[in-house]
Design a protein around this motif. Structure first.
Motif, mmCIF file in Angstrom:
data_model
loop_
_atom_site.group_PDB
_atom_site.id
_atom_site.type_symbol
_atom_site.label_atom_id
_atom_site.label_comp_id
_atom_site.label_asym_id
_atom_site.label_seq_id
_atom_site.Cartn_x
_atom_site.Cartn_y
_atom_site.Cartn_z
ATOM 1 N N ARG A 97 41.557 44.037 56.010
ATOM 2 C CA ARG A 97 41.353 44.918 54.867
ATOM 3 C C ARG A 97 40.064 45.699 55.106
ATOM 4 N NH1 ARG A 97 39.510 40.545 50.157
ATOM 5 N NH2 ARG A 97 37.714 41.859 49.707
ATOM 6 N N PRO A 98 39.932 46.871 54.512
ATOM 7 C CA PRO A 98 38.791 47.735 54.835
ATOM 8 C C PRO A 98 37.480 47.384 54.128
ATOM 9 C CG PRO A 98 40.226 48.826 53.273
ATOM 10 C CD PRO A 98 40.900 47.531 53.654
ATOM 11 N N ASP A 99 37.508 46.414 53.226
ATOM 12 C CA ASP A 99 36.310 46.121 52.453
ATOM 13 C C ASP A 99 36.157 44.619 52.272
ATOM 14 O OD1 ASP A 99 38.430 45.582 50.808
ATOM 15 O OD2 ASP A 99 37.629 46.609 49.068
ATOM 16 N N GLY A 100 35.097 44.225 51.615
ATOM 17 C CA GLY A 100 34.889 42.817 51.298
ATOM 18 C C GLY A 100 33.790 42.186 52.124
ATOM 19 N N THR A 101 33.344 41.007 51.668
ATOM 20 C CA THR A 101 32.334 40.239 52.383
ATOM 21 C C THR A 101 32.892 38.848 52.679
ATOM 22 O OG1 THR A 101 31.345 39.551 50.290
ATOM 23 C CG2 THR A 101 30.363 41.459 51.359
#
Length: 164
Positions: free
Chosen positions: A146-150
């Motif tokens: 996925r393109p985002d997140g930590t």
């Protein structure tokens, strides 16, 4: 094999190596009955680019790993910071580990955890014994991210968050 050093106390080993932050993954597949099988794993790394291989370490006492290994395939889902409950569910023993955990079956017959930062679908390549663990090598079949997140991290025997 002959040991080169005096015995290292397990508590000291755990404390010192706990200073290394690691991501947390779920290693999972679908068994012959169509049920998900899997476990939480923090010992995961890329191994080779050509051919594409990853490695993970699983305790020999794991009751879930043999069920995953029997399928000959698995996915490694890299958990996001908000997936602590997924880690707790898959890190437990007994019961239905996947109760309340969102997942989908990949085209390779592996289990991908919904919401994971990344997923690596693998064919089981090799398993080697190493002390009280098994070193598992997977041949990478497919990738998704996925393109985002930590990431959900583990540091000092506790969940941790990084500033990215």
């Amino acid at each position: 094999m002959e040991r080169l050093t005096e015995a290292v106390a397990p508590a000291a080993f755990r404390e010192v190596l706990g200073r290394f932050a690691s991501g947390i993954t779920v290693v999972a597949s679908v068994d012959a009955d169509g049920r998900p099988v899997g476990l939480a794993c923090q010992s995961f790394a890329s191994l080779s680019l050509d051919p594409p291989l990853v490695m993970l370490c699983v305790g020999k006492t794991s009751t879930s790993w043999p069920r995953v290994a029997d399928t000959g395939r698995f996915a490694v889902s890299v958990l996001a910071e908000e997936q602590r409950e997924v880690c707790a569910a898959l890190g437990g023993r007994g019961g239905d580990k996947f109760d309340g955990v969102g997942w989908t079956v990949s085209e390779h017959g592996t289990v991908r955890i919904d919401g994971a930062l990344a997923t690596v679908d693998c064919a089981l390549h090799s398993v080697q014994e190493a002390g009280d663990h098994l070193v598992v090598t997977g041949e990478v079949l497919d990738l998704a991210a996925r393109p985002d997140g930590t990431p959900l991290l583990y540091f000092g025997s506790a969940y941790a968050a990084g500033d990215f």
